[in-house]
Design a protein around this motif. Structure first.
Motif, PDB file in Angstrom:
ATOM      1  N   HIS A   1       0.853  -1.193   0.000  1.00 32.18           N
ATOM      2  CA  HIS A   1       0.000   0.000   0.000  1.00 32.18           C
ATOM      3  C   HIS A   1       0.890   1.245   0.000  1.00 32.18           C
ATOM      4  O   HIS A   1       2.101   1.143   0.162  1.00 32.18           O
TER       5      HIS A   1
ATOM      6  N   HIS B   1       1.438   3.954   1.890  1.00 37.89           N
ATOM      7  CA  HIS B   1       1.882   4.783   3.020  1.00 37.89           C
ATOM      8  C   HIS B   1       3.400   5.011   3.015  1.00 37.89           C
ATOM      9  O   HIS B   1       4.153   4.186   2.478  1.00 37.89           O
TER      10      HIS B   1
ATOM     11  N   ASP C   1       5.952   4.692   4.952  1.00 40.48           N
ATOM     12  CA  ASP C   1       6.934   3.702   5.414  1.00 40.48           C
ATOM     13  C   ASP C   1       7.008   2.472   4.504  1.00 40.48           C
ATOM     14  O   ASP C   1       7.784   1.559   4.764  1.00 40.48           O
ATOM     15  N   HIS C   2       6.205   2.460   3.448  1.00 39.15           N
ATOM     16  CA  HIS C   2       6.260   1.356   2.485  1.00 39.15           C
ATOM     17  C   HIS C   2       6.788   1.807   1.118  1.00 39.15           C
ATOM     18  O   HIS C   2       7.254   0.987   0.338  1.00 39.15           O
TER      19      HIS C   2
ATOM     20  N   HIS D   1      -7.120  -0.924   5.869  1.00 36.87           N
ATOM     21  CA  HIS D   1      -6.032  -0.054   6.361  1.00 36.87           C
ATOM     22  C   HIS D   1      -5.858   1.119   5.392  1.00 36.87           C
ATOM     23  O   HIS D   1      -5.712   2.264   5.796  1.00 36.87           O
TER      24      HIS D   1
ATOM     25  N   ASP E   1       0.125  -3.866   6.220  1.00 39.11           N
ATOM     26  CA  ASP E   1      -0.472  -3.374   7.470  1.00 39.11           C
ATOM     27  C   ASP E   1      -1.930  -3.834   7.623  1.00 39.11           C
ATOM     28  O   ASP E   1      -2.692  -3.235   8.380  1.00 39.11           O
TER      29      ASP E   1
END
Ligand SMILES: [Zn+2]
Length: 283
Positions: free
Chosen positions: A73, A75, A77-78, A155, A174
């Motif tokens: 996904h 976000h 931190d990915h 999420h 997540d």
């Protein structure tokens, strides 16, 4: 960290800004899958992407061998380390679900729509998504290695999970919240359906979540059941609070009160946390 001959887990440490000079330490896992080529599931954050590429060298593989990067996904931190991966392996395509693709290709848009104070400390920049992943797609980066795509929204709208059939390894990003932590999702009912769907995947031997240490055996269903109970508990807390609080109560106040009941004391909540609690008011 080596898990099997095929699977390595890499932990990215980073900090999330809660306010001026106020940070909380966080971590997130990326997963490296080996074969003739290398598949990377999620790229972590900007600051630790060079360490991830160094790790590949330590295990005698070259970053240039990365041949695909499926992203669970959008976000920070990915996706934060995606540009560094692209520089190391320019031909490697990035894959993601259509619903999360716009935030990967236009990170300014993501920053505007889901503000995080230190967003650009975590995200280096955008990358193009070459293929939109959907339910049932099969990805292969090496002979006899197949990653099956499962749509697991909740999420984020475009969250996906990936099942490495030959190893019984389920990578969920997540999608499975860690019980007892601050909840982050946009649609709790979708999250519940996604976790129930993941519970039904046959032959799962390992659960690889970005938020948990690697999990195997009986602990897999226990972790998923705990996540389900946690979302249901939050749902009840928010619904009970809504009965006693006036409808014009702010999302911030609602979140602080709900977090208090979860045993998490704070007087400051991030936009994404408010979104989680307010999402329970909508259904
Ligand atoms: Zn996320």
């Amino acid at each position: 960290m080596k898990i099997t001959d095929t699977i390595h887990a890499f932990k990215h440490h980073f900090r999330l800004a809660l306010g001026e000079n106020l940070y909380v330490d966080r971590w997130v896992y990326s997963y490296i899958l080996l074969g003739e080529k290398v598949c990377l599931i999620d790229a972590g954050v900007r600051g630790t992407a060079p360490q991830l590429l160094d790790y590949l060298k330590q295990i005698c593989r070259s970053p240039a061998e990365i041949s695909m990067v499926p992203i669970t996904h959008a976000h920070p931190d990915h996706i934060g380390g995606c540009p560094a991966v692209r520089k190391a392996s320019p031909a490697a395509p990035f894959y993601a679900h259509a619903a999360d693709k716009p935030w990967i290709e236009d990170v300014e848009k993501q920053y505007r729509e889901r503000p995080i104070l230190n967003f650009f400390e975590l995200v280096e920049g955008p990358v193009p998504v070459s293929k939109e992943l959907k339910e049932g797609d099969a990805l292969s980066w090496a002979k006899g290695k197949t990653l099956r795509v499962l749509e697991t929204p909740g999420h984020s709208r475009g969250s996906i999970s990936l099942f490495l059939e030959e190893e019984g390894a389920l990578f969920v990003g997540d999608a499975v919240p860690a019980a007892g932590t601050i909840p982050i999702y946009v649609d709790p009912q979708a999250s519940i359906r996604s976790i129930q769907k993941l519970k039904k995947v046959p032959g799962v031997k390992y659960l690889f979540s970005a938020w948990h240490e690697p999990i195997s055996g009986n602990q897999i269903h226990t972790t998923m059941d705990e996540a389900l109970r946690y979302i249901e508990k939050i749902d009840q807390i928010v619904k009970d609070l809504c009965k006693t609080m006036p409808p014009e109560t702010s999302g911030e106040e609602l979140s602080i009160r709900a977090l208090e009941q979860l045993g998490i004391k704070t007087n400051k909540v991030l936009q994404m946390v408010k979104t989680s609690f307010e999402s329970h008011r909508k259904n």
